[in-house]
Motif scaffolding. Structure first.
Motif, PDB file in Angstrom:
ATOM      1  N   LEU A 181      -1.304   3.854  10.322  1.00  0.00           N
ATOM      2  CA  LEU A 181      -1.967   2.554  10.389  1.00  0.00           C
ATOM      3  C   LEU A 181      -3.277   2.547   9.606  1.00  0.00           C
ATOM      4  N   VAL A 182      -3.979   3.663   9.567  1.00  0.00           N
ATOM      5  CA  VAL A 182      -5.165   3.758   8.713  1.00  0.00           C
ATOM      6  C   VAL A 182      -4.758   3.570   7.250  1.00  0.00           C
ATOM      7  N   ALA A 183      -3.655   4.225   6.859  1.00  0.00           N
ATOM      8  CA  ALA A 183      -3.154   4.065   5.489  1.00  0.00           C
ATOM      9  C   ALA A 183      -2.756   2.616   5.213  1.00  0.00           C
ATOM     10  N   ALA A 184      -2.156   1.960   6.199  1.00  0.00           N
ATOM     11  CA  ALA A 184      -1.757   0.562   6.035  1.00  0.00           C
ATOM     12  C   ALA A 184      -2.969  -0.339   5.867  1.00  0.00           C
ATOM     13  N   GLU A 185      -4.026  -0.087   6.658  1.00  0.00           N
ATOM     14  CA  GLU A 185      -5.254  -0.867   6.518  1.00  0.00           C
ATOM     15  C   GLU A 185      -5.825  -0.729   5.106  1.00  0.00           C
ATOM     16  N   LEU A 186      -5.839   0.495   4.599  1.00  0.00           N
ATOM     17  CA  LEU A 186      -6.383   0.740   3.272  1.00  0.00           C
ATOM     18  C   LEU A 186      -5.531   0.103   2.185  1.00  0.00           C
ATOM     19  N   ALA A 187      -4.245  -0.061   2.446  1.00  0.00           N
ATOM     20  CA  ALA A 187      -3.331  -0.595   1.439  1.00  0.00           C
ATOM     21  C   ALA A 187      -3.435  -2.107   1.274  1.00  0.00           C
ATOM     22  N   VAL A 188      -3.826  -2.816   2.333  1.00  0.00           N
ATOM     23  CA  VAL A 188      -3.831  -4.287   2.273  1.00  0.00           C
ATOM     24  C   VAL A 188      -4.701  -4.815   1.134  1.00  0.00           C
ATOM     25  N   PRO A 189      -5.967  -4.390   0.993  1.00  0.00           N
ATOM     26  CA  PRO A 189      -6.760  -4.906  -0.130  1.00  0.00           C
ATOM     27  C   PRO A 189      -6.182  -4.557  -1.500  1.00  0.00           C
ATOM     28  N   ILE A 190      -5.583  -3.375  -1.610  1.00  0.00           N
ATOM     29  CA  ILE A 190      -5.007  -2.966  -2.897  1.00  0.00           C
ATOM     30  C   ILE A 190      -3.883  -3.910  -3.289  1.00  0.00           C
ATOM     31  N   VAL A 191      -2.989  -4.202  -2.356  1.00  0.00           N
ATOM     32  CA  VAL A 191      -1.876  -5.107  -2.627  1.00  0.00           C
ATOM     33  C   VAL A 191      -2.387  -6.514  -2.924  1.00  0.00           C
ATOM     34  N   ALA A 192      -3.326  -6.991  -2.102  1.00  0.00           N
ATOM     35  CA  ALA A 192      -3.834  -8.356  -2.268  1.00  0.00           C
ATOM     36  C   ALA A 192      -4.537  -8.543  -3.607  1.00  0.00           C
ATOM     37  N   GLU A 193      -5.375  -7.594  -3.990  1.00  0.00           N
ATOM     38  CA  GLU A 193      -6.150  -7.748  -5.219  1.00  0.00           C
ATOM     39  C   GLU A 193      -5.313  -7.546  -6.471  1.00  0.00           C
ATOM     40  N   ARG A 194      -4.211  -6.847  -6.355  1.00  0.00           N
ATOM     41  CA  ARG A 194      -3.337  -6.659  -7.518  1.00  0.00           C
ATOM     42  C   ARG A 194      -2.400  -7.850  -7.734  1.00  0.00           C
ATOM     43  N   THR A 195      -2.248  -8.694  -6.733  1.00  0.00           N
ATOM     44  CA  THR A 195      -1.383  -9.864  -6.868  1.00  0.00           C
ATOM     45  C   THR A 195      -2.177 -11.148  -7.099  1.00  0.00           C
TER      46      THR A 195
END
Length: 396
Positions: A181-195
């Motif tokens: 879940l820590v990894a998932a939290e960190l992934a959200v901004p990466i996905v959002a900003e790349r799209t």
């Protein structure tokens, strides 16, 4: 002129990333105050764990708790740089997040003592859902950032549901879920900003990081004051405790000097560098908070109230110091420094780490950090054109 709705709400349009004179608002400064409480309680609990000889368990719990503190702060900070309207609804939702931080702070002690994450996770989810409401509101007027705002809102909501579900797990299953879940939290901004990117104001963002750094460094100044208070009540160790207090002040001042030496806004000139700067500050902030713990541990050793012995007690403050110096060098100083600084700073970080093995580690630590500051006084950051602007004695 800003238009408002009949509910006296301002459309949450993206802020201009080149807005002149953008500085931290009074609401942001007010928001930071609750994190003083959370960071202080986390430091106190780590102090107890180290003093009682539970170093590995204490460090692991501190890392988890500090992630929740740091991530909640950082997500609000980056949202605010993009969509701060400062109307009444924005303020109310921000204050809800502040309430969540205070409840989270009350859940830190059960984590350290009983490995009970219930209060911590529930409070964390409350904070995150308040931010989800802000993202959904922003999506209505976000323009080209519309898709990114929806990904933020949807991604954060999904992860919060999983956090609540993790409370049903126990033992190794819960620990595995925690990491995922820590990894998932960190992934959200990466996905959002790349799209679909959201705008950020470089000067505003780096000012906010600098202000939070001052908060966590303030914990070290409190520890220095505690050493003086102890000295007034413990005549046998008077000179040693006064020495620790003085050297703690020197070390804290050196960390401040090192952190604010470069202009930080150059460090977030691209998405990749912004990501490294934002995420890398977890280690800088956590190390600054842990340094105050190391000072308290050293005081306990001097007064005979600790299970730790040298050199392990010295590592309680030299490791945080080394992480702070090496971290801020890598994130902000290295690209803007000449060869002399880029040798002196990492060398000082390594020397601080190993001087725990000497007979006078705190005094040597202060001298090493003072020497690093002297190098920074001598040199200047490299300008944006890549030409060095180092100062030598003959330049003045």
């Amino acid at each position: 002129m800003t238009t408002t709705s009949r509910f006296r709400l301002v459309p949450m349009r993206p802020r201009d990333p080149d807005e002149a004179g953008r500085t931290a608002s009074t609401l942001e400064l007010f928001f930071d105050l609750v994190f003083v409480v959370a960071v202080s309680i986390a430091a106190v609990q780590l102090h107890h764990a180290l003093t009682e000889g539970h170093a590995l368990d204490g460090i692991a719990n501190y890392a988890i708790v500090f992630f929740g503190i740091w991530w909640a702060w950082m997500n609000f900070t980056w949202f605010a740089t993009s969509f701060d309207t400062d109307d009444w609804l924005y303020r109310v939702l921000t204050i809800v997040q502040m309430g969540g931080v205070l409840v989270l702070a009350s859940g830190i002690q059960p984590v350290f003592e009983d490995h009970d994450f219930s209060v911590l996770i529930i409070a964390y989810v409350v904070m995150r859902l308040a931010l989800v409401a802000q993202w959904f509101r922003a999506s209505r007027s976000a323009g080209s950032s519309h898709r990114a705002t929806l990904i933020y809102a949807g991604g954060i909501s999904l992860v919060q549901a999983l956090w609540l579900a993790s409370l049903l797990l126990s033992g190794s299953m819960f620990l595995a879920a925690l990491v995922a879940l820590v990894a998932a939290e960190l992934a959200v901004p990466i996905v959002a900003e790349r799209t679909g990117t959201t705008p950020s104001h470089p000067h505003h963002i780096t000012e906010r990081y600098g202000l939070f750094t001052l908060i966590v460094l303030g914990e070290s100044l409190l520890s220095s004051a505690n050493a003086i208070i102890r000295a007034l009540h413990d005549r046998e160790d008077l000179s040693s405790l006064i020495g620790v207090a003085s050297l703690a002040l020197i070390a804290t001042a050196a960390l401040w000097w090192i952190y604010f030496w470069p202009p930080h806004h150059h460090a977030i000139s691209s998405f990749g560098r912004s990501l490294a700067y934002g995420y890398g500050h977890y280690f800088v902030f956590a190390a600054a908070g842990a340094f105050s713990v190391g000072i308290e541990v050293e005081i306990d050793v001097l007064t005979g109230h600790s299970e730790l012995h040298q050199p392990w007690a010295s590592f309680a403050y030299t490791i945080p110091l080394a992480v702070f110096v090496l971290g801020i060098w890598a994130l902000a100083i290295r690209p803007q420094a000449d060869r002399i600084v880029n040798v002196a700073l990492p060398l000082s970080g390594v020397l601080v780490l190993i001087d725990s093995l000497t007979s006078v580690p705190f005094a040597l630590t202060a001298l090493i950090l003072a020497a690093a500051v002297a190098v920074l006084v001598w040199r200047r950051p490299v300008d944006r054109a890549g030409l060095t602007d180092g100062i030598r004695p003959s330049d003045d």
